[in-house]
Design an enzyme around this catalytic site. Sequence first.
Site: not given
Ligand code: 5GP
Length: 130
Positions: A29-30, A88, A93, A95
Amino acid sequence: MASIFSRIITGEIPCYKVAESETCFAFLDINPLAKGHVLVVPKIEVDYIFDLEEETYIEFQLFAKNIAIALKKAIPCERIGVTVIGLEVPHTHIHLIPINGVNDMNFTNKKIHFTKEEFEEIASSIASFL
Ligand code: 5GP
């Protein structure tokens, strides 16, 4: 349009890759909550985890399990926390987060910054235990 994770899987957008199978992909995760915060995704672009076909779902969970086992070896921690949010990025995915307490899974916590070299070292260390 392809999701950001599909673009990562094809290599269009760079990532710190941990592992890949025929159907799944794992990368850091970035904006990590902890050192070794990994995202595991199915290559097929499905928004909601419980819309995955049964076979894909099982493969995905088993792939995530193997990553979690390697992650625990690479990063000292009490457990690997597992969560699915997906608010987001509309591409399923999981975590995987090394944790020592329940607070380490709080997504409102401040994110940790790592250098490119540190990210690379973390990713290759996890991969070395696979
Ligand atoms: P969620 O959709 O589970 O709420 O969060 C999406 C996750 O993807 C976040 O923790 C965010 O930091 C990660 N994320 C979003 N865009 C990118 C990206 O371009 N690269 C990486 N490695 N992680 C990402």
